[in-house]
Design a protein around this motif. Structure first.
Motif, PDB file in Angstrom:
ATOM      1  N   GLY A   1       0.780  -1.235   0.000  1.00 20.86           N
ATOM      2  CA  GLY A   1       0.000   0.000   0.000  1.00 20.86           C
ATOM      3  C   GLY A   1       0.807   1.279   0.000  1.00 20.86           C
ATOM      4  N   HIS A   2       2.115   1.172  -0.206  1.00 22.58           N
ATOM      5  CA  HIS A   2       2.937   2.370  -0.284  1.00 22.58           C
ATOM      6  C   HIS A   2       2.799   2.999  -1.668  1.00 22.58           C
ATOM      7  CE1 HIS A   2       4.735   1.200   3.513  1.00 22.58           C
ATOM      8  NE2 HIS A   2       5.032   0.014   2.995  1.00 22.58           N
ATOM      9  N   GLU A   3       3.139   4.267  -1.742  1.00 23.20           N
ATOM     10  CA  GLU A   3       3.157   4.931  -3.045  1.00 23.20           C
ATOM     11  C   GLU A   3       4.550   4.772  -3.645  1.00 23.20           C
ATOM     12  OE1 GLU A   3       1.421   8.963  -5.112  1.00 23.20           O
ATOM     13  OE2 GLU A   3       1.809   8.974  -2.949  1.00 23.20           O
ATOM     14  N   ILE A   4       4.613   4.605  -4.953  1.00 20.62           N
ATOM     15  CA  ILE A   4       5.897   4.437  -5.624  1.00 20.62           C
ATOM     16  C   ILE A   4       6.061   5.542  -6.653  1.00 20.62           C
ATOM     17  CG2 ILE A   4       5.026   2.864  -7.410  1.00 20.62           C
ATOM     18  CD1 ILE A   4       7.674   1.282  -7.029  1.00 20.62           C
ATOM     19  N   GLY A   5       7.282   6.093  -6.702  1.00 21.10           N
ATOM     20  CA  GLY A   5       7.536   7.205  -7.596  1.00 21.10           C
ATOM     21  C   GLY A   5       8.790   6.996  -8.423  1.00 21.10           C
ATOM     22  N   ASN A   6       8.912   7.767  -9.471  1.00 19.83           N
ATOM     23  CA  ASN A   6       9.992   7.673 -10.446  1.00 19.83           C
ATOM     24  C   ASN A   6      11.169   8.549  -9.998  1.00 19.83           C
ATOM     25  OD1 ASN A   6      11.600   7.815 -12.831  1.00 19.83           O
ATOM     26  ND2 ASN A   6       9.780   7.467 -14.093  1.00 19.83           N
ATOM     27  N   HIS A   7      12.353   7.932  -9.858  1.00 19.41           N
ATOM     28  CA  HIS A   7      13.548   8.679  -9.450  1.00 19.41           C
ATOM     29  C   HIS A   7      14.621   8.585 -10.530  1.00 19.41           C
ATOM     30  CE1 HIS A   7      15.802  10.971  -6.632  1.00 19.41           C
ATOM     31  NE2 HIS A   7      16.626  10.030  -6.223  1.00 19.41           N
ATOM     32  N   SER A   8      14.180   8.414 -11.766  1.00 27.66           N
ATOM     33  CA  SER A   8      15.027   8.305 -12.956  1.00 27.66           C
ATOM     34  C   SER A   8      15.603   6.905 -13.094  1.00 27.66           C
ATOM     35  CB  SER A   8      16.155   9.346 -12.970  1.00 27.66           C
ATOM     36  OG  SER A   8      17.245   8.936 -12.164  1.00 27.66           O
ATOM     37  N   TRP A   9      16.284   6.665 -14.198  1.00 31.25           N
ATOM     38  CA  TRP A   9      16.882   5.357 -14.453  1.00 31.25           C
ATOM     39  C   TRP A   9      18.278   5.230 -13.836  1.00 31.25           C
ATOM     40  CZ3 TRP A   9      15.407   0.705 -15.937  1.00 31.25           C
ATOM     41  CH2 TRP A   9      16.375  -0.226 -16.305  1.00 31.25           C
ATOM     42  N   SER A  10      19.103   6.263 -13.962  1.00 30.28           N
ATOM     43  CA  SER A  10      20.499   6.152 -13.512  1.00 30.28           C
ATOM     44  C   SER A  10      20.954   7.266 -12.576  1.00 30.28           C
ATOM     45  CB  SER A  10      21.435   6.099 -14.726  1.00 30.28           C
ATOM     46  OG  SER A  10      21.325   7.297 -15.490  1.00 30.28           O
ATOM     47  N   HIS A  11      20.004   8.063 -12.074  1.00 28.81           N
ATOM     48  CA  HIS A  11      20.275   9.091 -11.056  1.00 28.81           C
ATOM     49  C   HIS A  11      21.176  10.234 -11.533  1.00 28.81           C
ATOM     50  CE1 HIS A  11      20.974  10.772  -7.003  1.00 28.81           C
ATOM     51  NE2 HIS A  11      19.870  10.124  -6.678  1.00 28.81           N
ATOM     52  N   PRO A  12      20.964  10.780 -12.724  1.00 29.46           N
ATOM     53  CA  PRO A  12      21.735  11.945 -13.144  1.00 29.46           C
ATOM     54  C   PRO A  12      21.016  13.236 -12.730  1.00 29.46           C
ATOM     55  CG  PRO A  12      20.401  11.237 -14.950  1.00 29.46           C
ATOM     56  CD  PRO A  12      20.072  10.321 -13.797  1.00 29.46           C
ATOM     57  N   PRO A  13      21.714  14.366 -12.691  1.00 34.28           N
ATOM     58  CA  PRO A  13      21.038  15.657 -12.486  1.00 34.28           C
ATOM     59  C   PRO A  13      20.262  16.012 -13.757  1.00 34.28           C
ATOM     60  CG  PRO A  13      23.396  15.973 -12.845  1.00 34.28           C
ATOM     61  CD  PRO A  13      23.177  14.494 -12.764  1.00 34.28           C
ATOM     62  N   LEU A  14      18.964  15.917 -13.720  1.00 31.44           N
ATOM     63  CA  LEU A  14      18.144  16.043 -14.928  1.00 31.44           C
ATOM     64  C   LEU A  14      18.270  17.399 -15.607  1.00 31.44           C
ATOM     65  CD1 LEU A  14      14.862  14.208 -13.814  1.00 31.44           C
ATOM     66  CD2 LEU A  14      16.848  13.273 -15.036  1.00 31.44           C
ATOM     67  N   ALA A  15      18.482  18.443 -14.817  1.00 29.30           N
ATOM     68  CA  ALA A  15      18.569  19.784 -15.401  1.00 29.30           C
ATOM     69  C   ALA A  15      19.809  19.954 -16.279  1.00 29.30           C
ATOM     70  CB  ALA A  15      18.564  20.835 -14.300  1.00 29.30           C
ATOM     71  N   GLU A  16      20.755  19.037 -16.176  1.00 30.55           N
ATOM     72  CA  GLU A  16      21.973  19.105 -16.993  1.00 30.55           C
ATOM     73  C   GLU A  16      21.883  18.251 -18.258  1.00 30.55           C
ATOM     74  OE1 GLU A  16      25.386  18.190 -14.600  1.00 30.55           O
ATOM     75  OE2 GLU A  16      24.788  19.555 -12.992  1.00 30.55           O
ATOM     76  N   LEU A  17      20.735  17.600 -18.451  1.00 32.45           N
ATOM     77  CA  LEU A  17      20.577  16.714 -19.604  1.00 32.45           C
ATOM     78  C   LEU A  17      19.759  17.371 -20.702  1.00 32.45           C
ATOM     79  CD1 LEU A  17      19.688  13.312 -17.872  1.00 32.45           C
ATOM     80  CD2 LEU A  17      21.944  14.193 -18.478  1.00 32.45           C
ATOM     81  N   PRO A  18      19.973  16.961 -21.967  1.00 27.67           N
ATOM     82  CA  PRO A  18      19.109  17.434 -23.049  1.00 27.67           C
ATOM     83  C   PRO A  18      17.728  16.796 -22.900  1.00 27.67           C
ATOM     84  CG  PRO A  18      20.638  15.770 -23.861  1.00 27.67           C
ATOM     85  CD  PRO A  18      21.066  16.090 -22.460  1.00 27.67           C
ATOM     86  N   PRO A  19      16.711  17.389 -23.505  1.00 24.23           N
ATOM     87  CA  PRO A  19      15.336  16.897 -23.335  1.00 24.23           C
ATOM     88  C   PRO A  19      15.155  15.415 -23.626  1.00 24.23           C
ATOM     89  CG  PRO A  19      15.320  19.033 -24.403  1.00 24.23           C
ATOM     90  CD  PRO A  19      16.752  18.608 -24.330  1.00 24.23           C
ATOM     91  N   HIS A  20      15.777  14.903 -24.689  1.00 27.18           N
ATOM     92  CA  HIS A  20      15.562  13.501 -25.035  1.00 27.18           C
ATOM     93  C   HIS A  20      16.123  12.564 -23.964  1.00 27.18           C
ATOM     94  CE1 HIS A  20      19.770  13.711 -26.477  1.00 27.18           C
ATOM     95  NE2 HIS A  20      19.762  12.389 -26.390  1.00 27.18           N
ATOM     96  N   ARG A  21      17.180  12.985 -23.269  1.00 30.06           N
ATOM     97  CA  ARG A  21      17.739  12.157 -22.204  1.00 30.06           C
ATOM     98  C   ARG A  21      16.853  12.177 -20.962  1.00 30.06           C
ATOM     99  NH1 ARG A  21      22.795  11.007 -21.042  1.00 30.06           N
ATOM    100  NH2 ARG A  21      21.766   9.954 -19.287  1.00 30.06           N
ATOM    101  N   VAL A  22      16.263  13.324 -20.685  1.00 31.82           N
ATOM    102  CA  VAL A  22      15.334  13.402 -19.548  1.00 31.82           C
ATOM    103  C   VAL A  22      14.170  12.445 -19.784  1.00 31.82           C
ATOM    104  CG1 VAL A  22      13.762  14.871 -18.232  1.00 31.82           C
ATOM    105  CG2 VAL A  22      15.968  15.783 -19.005  1.00 31.82           C
ATOM    106  N   LYS A  23      13.620  12.496 -20.991  1.00 31.76           N
ATOM    107  CA  LYS A  23      12.517  11.599 -21.349  1.00 31.76           C
ATOM    108  C   LYS A  23      12.942  10.139 -21.214  1.00 31.76           C
ATOM    109  CE  LYS A  23      10.013  12.562 -24.918  1.00 31.76           C
ATOM    110  NZ  LYS A  23       9.539  12.750 -26.332  1.00 31.76           N
TER     111      LYS A  23
END
Length: 263
Positions: A120-142
């Motif tokens: 019954g816990h909630e599960i959330g997305n923390h990315s695939w490999s833990h990079p700083p998302l703001a430093e990635l191009p859009p296609h990598r964030v997706k």
């Protein structure tokens, strides 16, 4: 199509289709392909039915009146997560787990992530490999978000509605992509710094500073954090807190793309 036939159709599709560590250094990792996960077809069909019924099933808490706190755990699942789940179950406490796709893939059979959902816990997305998302191009964030969404949905049958950007690294571009992916950005207002100071007593003391409406940042991959949790739960319970998931804290599923730090 008849409603009862939808889970069977989806199950058939899942069977036929071949599906194509946490760190604290800001380094880029190559995203590896997802390997097919092993899951019993009957179990998967039941999860699809559960998903159609609505997930997660929120309990009725009015956090505008109660002293609610959302305990959140990042970077797992890891070797200590199962012990944490045992503790939370014994106390009837619900939390939110922000999982890393590579860690989910490393947990052979997906037993831990499925238990997170089943308990019954909630599960959330923390990315695939833990990079700083703001430093990635859009296609990598997706790519980072979709890889993790894919494997979690494959293993559990649920669609995540919340995410946490690694390191809290976000910007307008990340917000736009999370909005497209249907994910709310969940940050925090109380950081226990348990990843840096791996001392049980220190973690417990910092977590006890929660205020009504707090979102507390913790990491279930650290033994010292899990060791601290009995004291954290005891202390906050004595102070009259109700432990809720992130969605329960707001009384609804948070809005995609929007950033939340506390109630």
């Amino acid at each position: 199509m008849r409603v009862w036939a939808l889970p069977l159709a989806l199950l058939a599709l899942a069977v036929c289709v071949t599906h194509a560590v946490p760190r604290r250094q800001h380094q880029h990792m190559k995203v590896t392909p997802i390997k097919p996960a092993t899951i019993d077809p009957v179990t998967f069909a039941k999860r699809l039915v559960s998903m159609q019924a609505g997930w997660p099933r929120s309990r009725n808490f009015d956090c505008s009146k109660l002293k609610c706190v959302a305990l959140t755990f990042d970077d797992g699942p890891g070797e200590h997560t199962w012990r944490l789940l045992d503790l939370l179950r014994s106390r009837d406490v619900r939390a939110t787990f922000f999982v890393i796709g590579q860690m989910v893939a490393a947990d052979k059979g997906g037993h831990t992530v499925r238990r997170i959902v089943d308990d019954g816990h909630e599960i959330g997305n923390h990315s695939w490999s833990h990079p700083p998302l703001a430093e990635l191009p859009p296609h990598r964030v997706k790519q980072e978000l979709r890889h993790t969404e894919h494997i979690v949905r494959q293993l559990t049958g649920v669609r995540m509605r919340v995410m946490r950007p690694p390191y809290g690294s976000t910007d307008e571009q990340v917000a736009a992509e999370t909005r497209r992916e249907g994910l709310a950005q969940i940050l925090w207002n109380l950081d226990t710094l348990d990843w840096r100071d791996r001392v049980t007593e220190t973690v417990a003391k910092r977590a006890s500073h929660a205020k009504p409406g707090s979102i507390v940042l913790l990491h279930d991959i650290h033994r010292t954090t899990v060791d601290a949790m009995p004291k954290v739960l005891d202390t906050l319970a004595r102070r009259g807190f109700t432990f809720v998931t992130v969605s329960e804290l707001y009384g609804r599923t948070p809005s995609p793309g929007k950033m939340y730090t506390e109630r």
